[in-house]
Structure formats: C-alpha cells, structure tokens
Enzyme design. Structure first.
Site, PDB file in Angstrom:
ATOM      1  N   ASP A 190      25.573  41.121  -6.170  1.00  0.00           N
ATOM      2  CA  ASP A 190      25.805  42.165  -7.337  1.00  0.00           C
ATOM      3  C   ASP A 190      24.374  42.261  -8.202  1.00  0.00           C
ATOM      4  OD1 ASP A 190      27.573  43.094  -9.531  1.00  0.00           O
ATOM      5  OD2 ASP A 190      26.652  41.692 -10.736  1.00  0.00           O
ATOM      6  N   GLU A 207      23.909  45.240  -3.737  1.00  0.00           N
ATOM      7  CA  GLU A 207      24.047  46.367  -4.689  1.00  0.00           C
ATOM      8  C   GLU A 207      22.853  46.876  -5.150  1.00  0.00           C
ATOM      9  OE1 GLU A 207      27.099  47.228  -8.524  1.00  0.00           O
ATOM     10  OE2 GLU A 207      25.853  45.527  -8.498  1.00  0.00           O
TER      11      GLU A 207
END
Length: 674
Positions: free
Chosen positions: A333, A369
């Site tokens: 993330d 990401e």
C-alpha cells in the site's frame, strides 16, 4: 545451494522462546530505560516488571528463566518527554512489541491512549498484550501465482459475513477462505491468487467511534506481524492452514500490507508502539520541525523506511509471513513510501533493493501501489523490474472508453496491449490491470452512478474521489426500468470482457463478478455492515457464469495470458504478427482511424507466432448500435465464436452495441472423399 529459510529468518528482536525461558529484545536509540511487563493468563494483571539491559548498539534485552510459551507481555520506555522535539517517552504507556507475533485481543481506540505524560494513568488496561510463541517453518515452494493470471482482491470481513455455506463461527475470518464452497467459487471464475486486504492487527481511526463506525478494510495497522484477532482468532495457524488449503487447489496467496504509516497517526494520536519506543527513528518528521510528522500518506504519519532499523522491521515482517505461513507474495500500500530516502523516492532505495535480493523474499510476487500523496509521489512505471504495479491509467482509460468519451480508441489499444508507454523499459509488461478495486466504485456502480454517494461515512460526502469516470445510463442509482437494467448489464459485461482480454496480470475485486453494489459509496472503508458485505444469496449468477467463461477463455488462449509487449510485427522467426489492429471492416487501422474522435470500434487480432495455428480476435463495439465486424480470412482456416456473438459466414460477426465479442481461428475440417 538451497536456502536455509529458518536460518535466513532469525530476527534480533521480539520474544524468543527457548527451553530455558524467554529472551526479550527491543531497539531504541533514544530511550534511557526500558522494561518488559509480564501479565497473567488473562492479560489483565501485571505480575512483574523487569528492566531490560542496554548494550552499546541501542538493543535493550533480558532473558527471563522459567518463563513459558504463551506468556503475555508488553514494553515500557522512559526518557525525555518533549513532543515538540519528537520525543514521546512515557513509562505509563504500555507499548506493544513491534515484533509481536500474536495479540490476545484487538486494538480499541481510547482517547486516554493519547493523553500527555502524567495525565492519562497507566494504559495497560486499554492495550492488547503480546503473546510469546514459537511458530513452525513452512517448506519452501515456488509461488503458485501464474504470470498473467487473475488476482482476486478479498476484503476479509465483507467477503464471507453473509455466505450461507460458511459456518457462522468462521464468517468474516481468514479460515473461511478454506471452506469448500469458497474454493469452489474461486476455481469457477479462474482465480490464480487471492490478494487478502490487510489482515494484520489494526485500530480504528479516532474519529470513527463517535460516528458509530469501524474500519472494515484494515489499512490502519499498529504492529506488522501479528494478525488481527478478529480475523485470525487462531493466530498464524489460521493463515498458514488456509494458505495450505488454497495451495492444494492451485491458488496463490498474496498479502496486502501497509508499511507506510501506523494508527499512531499525527501529534494528536495514541501512543501504542513505535512512537513510544523511538519516534524519531521509526517515523519521518518535517526537516525543520521534529515535532511535526511528515505526512506523505494522508493519515498523519509516515514510516521512515530509509532508517536501518525500520527497514529491518519491514524485511523481518515479510520473511515472517513467508517462512511461517508460506504466502506467495505481497501488495504494498502506498509503496513510494518504501522507496523514499530523505523524503525523495528512489527506485534503488535500500529497502526496495533488499526485497529484490533477499534469499527469502526475492522469489515472491511483489506488487506496488505506485503512488502516495508526498512530493513527486506518483511513480507509476518507476519501480524496479521485479515489481508488478497497480495501473490506474488502465482503470481510467478503460472506464472513459466505455463511458463514451471521445478520442479514446488509441488509449484503449495501449492498455489492452500491456501499457508499453508506462512499462516499456523491459521485454514484458509489469502492469496489474483493474477496472475497480476496494478503493472506489464497484464495477456495478460505475454504470449506475455519475457521482459518489458517501453520506453514510459521516463526512458530508467530502471524502473519496470526485472523478470516477462513471455514468448512470439515464437514472442516478437504482432503477426498475428493464431497459436501463439491460443497458447496465451490457456495460458491466463489456468492462469485464475488456479486462480479461488485456495483456498483463488482471485484478478483480471480490463480488464484482456478480454485480455487488455499495450504492455509490466510493470510500466504504468504515462500512463494516451490509453496505459492503457481499450478498451471496442475491448475487447475479448469470453475470458470474459470464465471468467464469471469461476466465476459462483466458486460461485456454495462451495469447491472452502472455506478458511480452505486443510489437505489431512477426517476432522470433514466426510467420504471423503478434498483433494486428483492425477496423470493424477488417482493414488495418491507419493514422486517420486512430485519430477519429468518435471512433468506438476496434479489433485486436492476436497471433500465436505460428502460421499453422489459429489467431484470436477481440472485437470491441463501444458504439450504441449493432455492428458487423469482418475478420481477415485465410485458406484452410475458419473463424468460430469463442464466447459469444454470432457468425454469419466469411469471417463476419454481428457484434451487439456496447459489447465485446471473441472469435478464434481454427483449421477447417477436411472432408473425406469416397
């Protein structure tokens, strides 16, 4: 030589259980004194407080003879308390071990956890306790995920909370994924790997309790190794045994991990672990103000991944999940945080390099990401070649094409072919293509809502992205009009068919295969309720069957799952081009065709590198009328529908409005004479 995985994973810190007792170790460069607090079997009464001994390298450690596995403990630290200088030491704050392997209860936010030193009392009663334990080693195996395969993003709570074939005691937990009904569903739609949204222990953001909401997604961790007891009441055994069951079915396991921030948040947040151990080492602060956190995450703080000890913690956490659970890889993330050195992203940052070359981590699937909100934080295409990357340009361009935006046919072709404009530095694409993810509108909502509807989040609809490139087919929200329902179903199928026809890894969020809706909420992180819980009883089985057929087609047609960039020419001595881009009339797309602003029709004709084998055609009709597509015909071959669409002879296919049709070229059957 084979890697000794047990030897490769021997962290310096945490609670190490041996026959003689338990050794506790924690690192801090700034603490003056540290203790380990031992608690009773219920984790309520502190039975002992023992001071740790400091060596010259900042390691505080102590061996406690006779202490057994299962002991509950926490740390305490003392030193200067000067938040304006980034120093938060407070021995009244019980701190969870950054290397905790298991917790005896979930984290719960309480305002007293953020009280200044000397004002909040002892926090031990508000905190979970770490549980000392040893874990078995999982035998090494190559990742089960197939390149070019289907990644299935799973929100752990929402996925099975309403599943009728999952026992109630397992619903919303990791173990639910090992249930036969779940594995059967995953196999039906052709899942190559499940990507589990965060399963490590998390705490609600401090504004949620007063709104009566809880964090359903888990992107607010405190500790990086211990699983959330609500998702894994059995601890690591739950993840290890579930992973083994999925592997037995040929399905990989990828963990979505958050190493960019923690729930300790900003200067008003609670002191739970890293802040109280060594705030200035584990978190980045403003260059000219050590009392103010750098906030490249939008969550209040940012992990200092360029600090050697923070980096060591991240790497040890990854090894932990590989060695003790056997997982196949990780999705990171806000991954630019992992590559920031002195605040600037570097593709050769020490942490990213260490992941690539680590003997335990190096062969795992690594997915970034590739954006955060910090300086130069949008890094799509900027990660090392070993990393796959979430591709938001794919998401937006495909949505815009099917919304009917002008001038999108060229962008669509680029995305179908693997996004060489972004990932062209290598031979193969590194894209992870997706139409929708946990963050944003569902696929079904893309064709129902032109605007976000986040009122349930309690932030007056100010949260979440404003631009979703969505459309509503004439009515905002639900509609009983059968024509509108048919148009929406058609658009959903077109979006999903485009995804399954795209080069690179593809990702589908759980429930999008059968039409899940969040009623237009594009930021449903705090909706741990029926808004996000998948409705298995009322799912659209016809749509699910369509996705299953797409998955089968992708597995059976090698050209769809290959990763090499399409060059538009014959390669490696083959006799046919790897791709041809054609108009609906079957002619090569010329420059004028590519620049037609209102062109919404395109054929991608894929070769297999061998003139003796058949080609594969993806016919895309984004216009609002049915169109006949013509395909080039070769002698001794014939075109046949591969999934849907009707053949009218001579390589002509009727492709309905707003749809994608597939055709495969097969050798003609040779008739036998008398």
């Amino acid at each position: 030589m084979p890697v000794d995985r047990a030897a490769a994973y021997r962290p310096r810190f945490g609670a190490t259980v041996s026959e003689s007792g338990i050794r506790f170790a924690v690192w801090s460069s700034a603490a003056e004194r540290m203790w380990v607090s031992i608690f009773d079997a219920d984790g309520k009464a502190e039975t002992d407080r023992l001071e740790l001994q400091r060596d010259g390298d900042g390691v505080f450690a102590l061996s406690v003879p006779g202490l057994l596995e299962g002991a509950r403990y926490g740390f305490r630290a003392d030193g200067p308390y000067a938040p304006e200088d980034g120093l938060w030491f407070d021995p009244d704050k019980l701190l969870v071990d950054p290397y905790a392997l298991r917790l005896d209860r979930p984290y719960r936010y309480d305002v007293r956890l953020a009280s200044p030193r000397g004002q909040g009392g002892d926090s031990a009663g508000l905190m979970p306790k770490a549980v000392a334990e040893t874990l078995p080693i999982v035998p090494h195996a190559a990742p089960a995920f197939r390149p070019g395969g289907l990644i299935y993003e799973v929100p752990m709570r929402a996925f099975t909370m309403r599943h009728p074939d999952v026992p109630k005691r397992l619903r919303g937990t990791i173990r639910a994924l090992a249930e036969p009904a779940i594995i059967e569903h995953l196999l039906k739609i052709g899942v190559s790997a499940v990507e589990l949204m965060p399963v490590t222990a998390t705490m609600d953001e401090r504004h949620l309790p007063r709104l009566g909401l809880t964090n359903a997604w888990g992107y607010n961790p405190v500790t990086f190794m211990a699983l959330d007891p609500r998702l894994a009441p059995g601890g690591m055994a739950d993840l290890r045994e579930t992973t083994a069951a999925l592997h037995a079915a040929g399905i990989g396991v990828i963990l979505d991990l958050v190493f960019n921030h923690t729930a300790e948040s900003d200067e008003l947040g609670p002191t739970l672990s890293l802040r109280g151990v060594d705030n200035l080492a584990y978190y980045r602060t403003a260059v000219d103000d050590p009392g103010r956190y750098a906030n490249d995450t939008g969550t209040g703080n940012t992990l200092a991944c360029d600090h050697p000890v923070a980096r060591e913690l991240v790497l040890d956490s990854l090894r932990h999940f590989i060695v003790h659970a056997g997982v196949d890889g990780f999705r990171f993330d806000l991954a630019p945080v992992l590559g920031r050195v002195d605040g600037e992203f570097k593709a050769d940052a020490p942490l990213l390099q260490a992941m690539r070359h680590d003997p335990v981590i190096g062969d795992r699937v690594l997915i970034a990401e590739p954006w955060d909100i910090g300086h130069n934080g949008y890094r799509l295409g900027g990660f090392p070649q070993e990393f796959l990357e979430w591709n938001d340009r794919y998401r937006d361009d495909v949505r815009r094409f099917w919304r009917g935006d002008r001038g999108m046919v060229g962008a669509l072709a680029t995305r179908l072919a693997g996004s060489s404009d972004t990932f062209g530095g290598g031979v193969q694409t590194r894209t992870v293509n997706f139409i929708a993810a946990h963050d944003g509108m569902t696929v079904a909502d893309l064709v129902r809502y032109e605007r976000k509807h986040n009122e349930a989040n309690g932030e007056h609809n100010h949260d979440g992205h404003n631009e979703n490139f969505s459309w509503n087919n004439g009515v905002e929200g639900e509609s009983g009009d059968p024509e509108i329902a048919a148009e929406r179903d058609r658009d959903i199928r077109a979006l999903l068919a485009t995804l399954f026809a795209s080069r690179g890894a593809i990702m589908l969020t759980a429930g999008d295969e059968f039409g899940r809706s969040q009623r237009g909420n594009n930021n449903a992180y705090a909706q741990d309720n029926e808004l996000t819980w998948l409705d298995w009883a009322e799912r659209d089985v016809a749509l699910e069957d369509f996705v299953a057929a797409l998955g089968k087609l992708r597995r059976e047609v090698p050209a769809l799952a290959q990763l090499d960039f399409l060059r538009g020419s014959a390669v490696d001595g083959s006799q046919i081009a790897d791709v041809e881009w054609l108009t609906e009339a079957g002619r090569a797309m010329g420059d004028a065709n590519w620049h037609e602003p209102d062109r919404h029709r395109l054929t991608m004709l894929l070769g297999n590198g061998d003139a003796s084998g058949g080609r594969f055609a993806v016919m895309i009709n984004g216009s609002r009328r049915d169109v006949h597509f013509a395909l080039p015909v070769r002698s001794a071959f014939e075109w046949r529908p591969a999934l849907d669409g009707s053949v009218s002879g001579g390589g002509r296919f009727g492709v309905p409005a707003r749809s994608v049709s597939f055709a495969i070229e097969r050798p003609q059957a040779v008739s036998q004479g008398d």
